[in-house]
Design an enzyme around this catalytic site. Structure first.
Site, PDB file in Angstrom:
ATOM      1  N   HIS A 173      12.553  -1.467 -12.496  1.00  0.00           N
ATOM      2  CA  HIS A 173      12.325  -2.913 -12.627  1.00  0.00           C
ATOM      3  C   HIS A 173      12.295  -3.531 -11.232  1.00  0.00           C
ATOM      4  O   HIS A 173      13.296  -3.504 -10.519  1.00  0.00           O
ATOM      5  CB  HIS A 173      13.437  -3.550 -13.468  1.00  0.00           C
ATOM      6  CG  HIS A 173      13.229  -5.009 -13.738  1.00  0.00           C
ATOM      7  ND1 HIS A 173      14.035  -5.707 -14.608  1.00  0.00           N
ATOM      8  CD2 HIS A 173      12.327  -5.915 -13.278  1.00  0.00           C
ATOM      9  CE1 HIS A 173      13.638  -6.969 -14.657  1.00  0.00           C
ATOM     10  NE2 HIS A 173      12.605  -7.117 -13.858  1.00  0.00           N
ATOM     11  N   HIS A 205       0.812  -1.212   0.000  1.00  0.00           N
ATOM     12  CA  HIS A 205       0.000   0.000   0.000  1.00  0.00           C
ATOM     13  C   HIS A 205       0.852   1.270   0.000  1.00  0.00           C
ATOM     14  O   HIS A 205       1.900   1.354   0.644  1.00  0.00           O
ATOM     15  CB  HIS A 205      -0.936   0.018   1.219  1.00  0.00           C
ATOM     16  CG  HIS A 205      -0.213   0.114   2.530  1.00  0.00           C
ATOM     17  ND1 HIS A 205       0.133   1.321   3.105  1.00  0.00           N
ATOM     18  CD2 HIS A 205       0.238  -0.836   3.372  1.00  0.00           C
ATOM     19  CE1 HIS A 205       0.759   1.124   4.239  1.00  0.00           C
ATOM     20  NE2 HIS A 205       0.841  -0.189   4.429  1.00  0.00           N
TER      21      HIS A 205
END
Length: 205
Positions: free
Chosen positions: A138, A129
C-alpha cells in the site's frame, strides 16, 4: 464478452474504488463482505461473503486497505482478478501493473515501474521510473518513490512519505506518515521521522 465485476470488502476503501471504476464507466454487479453493515452502497448490493460460492464466473478486486487481510482474502477467492486505474491517473505505457491492483485518482506511475498483485497506489502517490513494488503493498496518498526504489511484499508506505532514489525497502515494513527514507530498510522494520529511523519491528505472522 466482458466478465462481471465484483468487490470484496464494503469499507471506506471500497467506496473509493467504486469512484475509480465509475471514472472508466465500469459497472459493478455486487460487493461481498464478511459482516455487511448496509444493504447497498450507491445502489450496488452488499452481499454476505458466504454467498460467494453461488457465483459461477466473474472478476474481483479485494477492496480492503489492510495488507494482511487483503492477502488472506485474495488467496481464498478462486476466481480471477481485475485491475482498476482511475481515469485521471498518469500511467506510462512502459510500466506494468498486475492483477488486483488499484491506482487511485491523480497517481503517477512512470516508465519501467512494475507494480505487483493486489497493491494500492493511493490518491496522488508517485511511483517513479524503474521502481519495483512487490505484491500486497500500500503506497498511501501523496507518498513519493524516487527512481529505482524497491518495495517488498506487504509493506505499507505512509501518507506523504518520501523515499530517495535507489533505496531497497524490505517486506512487511511500515514507513510512517511524512517519513523521509534515505537508507535501505530491512524486513519488518517500522521507520519514522526525517531522516527515517527504525523504532521497532513488526511481528512475524
Amino acid at each position: 464478452m466482458e466478465e462481471t465485476k465484483y468487490l470484496y470488502g464494503a469499507s471506506g476503501h471500497c467506496k473509493v474504488i467504486i469512484d475509480v471504476l465509475k471514472s472508466n464507466n465500469v459497472n459493478l454487479k455486487a460487493i461481498f463482505d464478511d459482516k455487511p453493515k448496509e444493504a447497498e452502497i450507491v445502489g450496488i448490493p452488499v452481499i454476505n461473503a458466504s454467498k460467494i460460492n453461488d457465483i459461477n464466473n466473474g472478476q474481483f478486486i479485494v477492496s480492503i486497505g489492510d495488507n494482511e487481510i487483503r492477502k488472506r482474502i485474495a488467496e481464498k477467492i478462486k476466481m480471477s482478478f481485475f485491475t482498476a486505474i482511475h481515469s485521471t491517473a498518469v500511467v506510462s505505457e512502459n510500466s506494468k501493473i498486475e492483477e488486483g491492483t488499484v491506482v487511485m485518482a491523480g497517481a503517477i506511475i512512470n516508465f519501467g515501474a512494475v507494480v505487483g498483485k493486489h497493491c494500492i497506489i493511493n490518491t496522488g502517490a508517485i511511483v517513479e521510473h524503474d521502481c519495483k513494488i512487490y505484491d500486497y503493498v500500500h503506497i498511501s496518498p501523496k507518498a513519493a518513490l524516487a527512481g529505482n526504489v524497491t518495495i517488498g511484499s506487504g509493506t505499507h508506505i505512509g501518507i506523504g512519505a518520501s523515499i530517495i532514489q535507489g533505496i531497497n525497502v524490505g517486506a512487511g515494513v511500515t514507513i510512517g506518515a511524512g517519513c523521509v527514507v534515505i537508507n535501505d530498510v530491512p524486513d519488518y522494520a517500522v521507520v519514522v521521522g526525517n531522516p527515517g529511523n527504525i523504532i521497532k519491528y513488526n511481528s512475524l505472522i
